[in-house]
Design an enzyme around this catalytic site. Sequence first.
Site, mmCIF file in Angstrom:
data_model
loop_
_atom_site.group_PDB
_atom_site.id
_atom_site.type_symbol
_atom_site.label_atom_id
_atom_site.label_comp_id
_atom_site.label_asym_id
_atom_site.label_seq_id
_atom_site.Cartn_x
_atom_site.Cartn_y
_atom_site.Cartn_z
ATOM 1 N N ALA A 237 0.911 -1.254 0.009
ATOM 2 C CA ALA A 237 0.000 0.042 0.107
ATOM 3 C C ALA A 237 0.893 1.292 -0.025
ATOM 4 O O ALA A 237 1.879 1.127 0.628
ATOM 5 C CB ALA A 237 -0.841 0.066 1.374
ATOM 6 N N PRO A 238 0.615 2.360 -0.684
ATOM 7 C CA PRO A 238 -0.744 2.415 -1.578
ATOM 8 C C PRO A 238 -0.920 1.659 -2.811
ATOM 9 O O PRO A 238 -1.979 1.741 -3.446
ATOM 10 C CB PRO A 238 -0.986 4.068 -1.671
ATOM 11 C CG PRO A 238 0.533 4.194 -1.368
ATOM 12 C CD PRO A 238 1.288 3.631 -0.652
ATOM 13 N N GLY A 239 0.269 1.354 -3.190
ATOM 14 C CA GLY A 239 -0.002 0.351 -4.553
ATOM 15 C C GLY A 239 0.924 1.119 -5.728
ATOM 16 O O GLY A 239 0.550 0.475 -6.785
ATOM 17 N N ASN A 240 1.561 2.053 -5.567
ATOM 18 C CA ASN A 240 2.411 2.807 -6.610
ATOM 19 C C ASN A 240 3.271 1.627 -7.424
ATOM 20 O O ASN A 240 3.383 1.699 -8.627
ATOM 21 C CB ASN A 240 3.092 3.802 -6.536
ATOM 22 C CG ASN A 240 2.429 5.050 -6.053
ATOM 23 O OD1 ASN A 240 1.232 5.171 -6.676
ATOM 24 N ND2 ASN A 240 2.500 5.663 -4.910
ATOM 25 N N LYS A 241 4.194 0.847 -6.665
ATOM 26 C CA LYS A 241 4.909 0.001 -7.105
ATOM 27 C C LYS A 241 4.059 -1.278 -7.888
ATOM 28 O O LYS A 241 4.704 -1.830 -8.478
ATOM 29 C CB LYS A 241 6.071 -0.454 -6.369
ATOM 30 C CG LYS A 241 6.780 0.769 -5.905
ATOM 31 C CD LYS A 241 7.991 0.648 -4.631
ATOM 32 C CE LYS A 241 8.567 1.800 -4.371
ATOM 33 N NZ LYS A 241 7.714 2.815 -3.275
ATOM 34 N N GLU A 260 -0.448 -6.484 2.208
ATOM 35 C CA GLU A 260 -0.491 -5.327 3.011
ATOM 36 C C GLU A 260 -0.985 -5.591 4.054
ATOM 37 O O GLU A 260 -2.174 -6.432 4.446
ATOM 38 C CB GLU A 260 -1.536 -4.161 2.359
ATOM 39 C CG GLU A 260 -1.540 -3.000 3.202
ATOM 40 C CD GLU A 260 -0.452 -2.385 3.677
ATOM 41 O OE1 GLU A 260 0.788 -2.112 2.969
ATOM 42 O OE2 GLU A 260 -0.305 -2.026 5.120
ATOM 43 N N ASP A 291 0.092 -10.111 6.640
ATOM 44 C CA ASP A 291 1.462 -9.927 7.022
ATOM 45 C C ASP A 291 2.276 -10.792 6.055
ATOM 46 O O ASP A 291 2.332 -12.186 6.094
ATOM 47 C CB ASP A 291 1.765 -10.473 8.532
ATOM 48 C CG ASP A 291 3.393 -9.785 8.909
ATOM 49 O OD1 ASP A 291 4.209 -9.952 8.183
ATOM 50 O OD2 ASP A 291 3.536 -9.702 10.105
ATOM 51 N N CYS A 368 12.790 4.673 1.033
ATOM 52 C CA CYS A 368 12.725 5.914 0.962
ATOM 53 C C CYS A 368 13.566 6.585 2.112
ATOM 54 O O CYS A 368 13.125 7.768 2.688
ATOM 55 C CB CYS A 368 11.611 6.697 0.626
ATOM 56 S SG CYS A 368 10.099 6.284 2.161
HETATM 57 N N1 SAM Z 1 5.660 0.267 -2.021
HETATM 58 C C1 SAM Z 1 4.434 1.032 -1.581
HETATM 59 C C2 SAM Z 1 4.234 2.073 -2.915
HETATM 60 O O1 SAM Z 1 5.111 2.298 -3.597
HETATM 61 O O2 SAM Z 1 3.085 2.467 -2.990
HETATM 62 C C3 SAM Z 1 4.737 1.699 -0.396
HETATM 63 C C4 SAM Z 1 4.946 0.857 0.631
HETATM 64 S S1 SAM Z 1 5.082 1.423 2.323
HETATM 65 C C5 SAM Z 1 6.726 2.111 2.234
HETATM 66 C C6 SAM Z 1 5.489 0.156 3.528
HETATM 67 C C7 SAM Z 1 3.944 -0.474 3.418
HETATM 68 O O3 SAM Z 1 4.172 -1.955 4.036
HETATM 69 C C8 SAM Z 1 3.083 0.192 4.786
HETATM 70 O O4 SAM Z 1 1.871 0.244 3.965
HETATM 71 C C9 SAM Z 1 2.919 -1.000 5.811
HETATM 72 O O5 SAM Z 1 1.838 -1.075 6.411
HETATM 73 C C10 SAM Z 1 3.254 -2.142 4.920
HETATM 74 N N2 SAM Z 1 3.970 -3.246 5.833
HETATM 75 C C11 SAM Z 1 4.869 -3.185 6.829
HETATM 76 N N3 SAM Z 1 5.175 -4.508 7.351
HETATM 77 C C12 SAM Z 1 4.316 -5.179 6.617
HETATM 78 C C13 SAM Z 1 4.401 -6.867 6.620
HETATM 79 N N4 SAM Z 1 5.080 -7.532 7.542
HETATM 80 N N5 SAM Z 1 3.458 -7.395 5.531
HETATM 81 C C14 SAM Z 1 2.890 -6.654 4.763
HETATM 82 N N6 SAM Z 1 2.940 -5.404 4.681
HETATM 83 C C15 SAM Z 1 3.556 -4.828 5.583
#
Ligand code: SAM
Length: 454
Positions: A237-241, A260, A291, A368
């Site tokens: 999330a939010p899902g860009n990648k 997510e 997770d 980031c």
């Molecule tokens: N890749 C996303 C994008 O470019 O839109 C941004 C990701 S953001 C940096 C990290 C995300 O990982 C957060 O939404 C967080 O809730 C989620 N997250 C953290 N630990 C996680 C886990 N163990 N399993 C799944 N999601 C997790």
Amino acid sequence: MKLYFEAAKFVDNDKGSLKNRVFNSKLSNSPKHVYALVISTLKYKEHIDTIIRKSRLKDVPQLKKLKVSDALLSLLVQDFLFSPKGRIQSGKHPIKEAFLLNKTRMQAELTKLKLKHKVKSVAELPLKEGFDDDETPVRWIRVNTLKTTPESLMKNAFFSKLTEVGSIEDLTSPGLIFKDKIIQNLYGLHPREKITGTQAYTHGEIIIQDRASCFPAEILNNDPSDVHVNVIDATAAPGNKTTHAASFATKNDGLVYAFERDSKRVNTLKMMCQRATGKARKNLIQAVHADFTTVNPTDFPSVTGIIVDPSCSGSGIFGRAIEDANANEQSKEETDETRLQKLAGFQFKIMKHALSFPKAHKVVYSTCSIHPHENERVVVDLLSDPEVKKAGWKLAPRDVVISSWPRRGWEEEFTSLSEDGEIRKQYAGGCVRAVPKEDGGIGFFAACFVRDKQ
Ligand code: SAM
């Protein structure tokens, strides 16, 4: 409320540098957080004042009775209407309750303000001179090839009026466009270009995505002989990648699993994926509320490529997004070093899990953050791990990791792996870095792990 009471001291006081005043004060909240809140309030002050005036907030008896100062009121309006989270960062408090009683009026005034300035988001509102500096230097948009092509997009009413320029430095005003030379289908616009009002945006034909944030999906797929159609985005999330990775996965029944952990963020992820894929490709992405570290790798025997972009310190983010990145952290009374170490431990764990998927042969790790703790040091720890080594994982050579991007990993961080400067350079070449603002967007790090196809 303590955060707002502390920040209120800095809103109307313009004696000397705000940064120095905040960082040299004894505060119980993180100075970084107080500073971000105040700077954003000052930035939108003109609009905040309009909203306070038009919604007659100062005449509200409950707020008068509680002696809410003008500065405090401005901070509350900023967080409620102008911050990415759109909420008051406080538990139950009489001021918060009295303030929120007026939320409908305030929201209506904001809508009128946006209509007046013909913008869809607060980020596009005109700002007081001097505050543009806090903004991103370039508004990057990725053409969503799941819905359109750059060629047909450039013919539409909005894009056909733009004049192409040769570099991001030439994006000096709205009305100009730059075609990126590093990332396919990516374009740069002036940050004040009113893009969210365009049909292309509302139809999901373009996605606002920072250039460096496009590195992971590009790295995963930029070898034409190794495009990944069965992919996992581990932290999506939010899902860009996720949607970017999906744009490469359209052949041979491609499928992107997007995990997510957060129950609210997974809804945003689902919405974003639906918007990007449309009905025609609705099965291309499977968004899963889970997770990732608890997912069984053997349940995914066809997945060849994985993107891991875990939660991080967000130290490469600036401007408005900084508040978002810090919002969850401000209550934690930890030193930066302790916090970075905890984050690095989690980043190592989630990456190690990704490296245990049976058919995966390319895994891209990204953050980031600008701190080596979360970047090269996590990479070094993974490369030194006996199980990771045994599974055959190595850092990819530079020529498959956006080789034309000049800024690579920090060579000195690989000293524990080799004393040979040339070898350290090779490790660093398997990583890319982006410096905030200087490189045209957020600060970023990515590293690419590869092994022979099994
Ligand atoms: N890749 C996303 C994008 O470019 O839109 C941004 C990701 S953001 C940096 C990290 C995300 O990982 C957060 O939404 C967080 O809730 C989620 N997250 C953290 N630990 C996680 C886990 N163990 N399993 C799944 N999601 C997790």
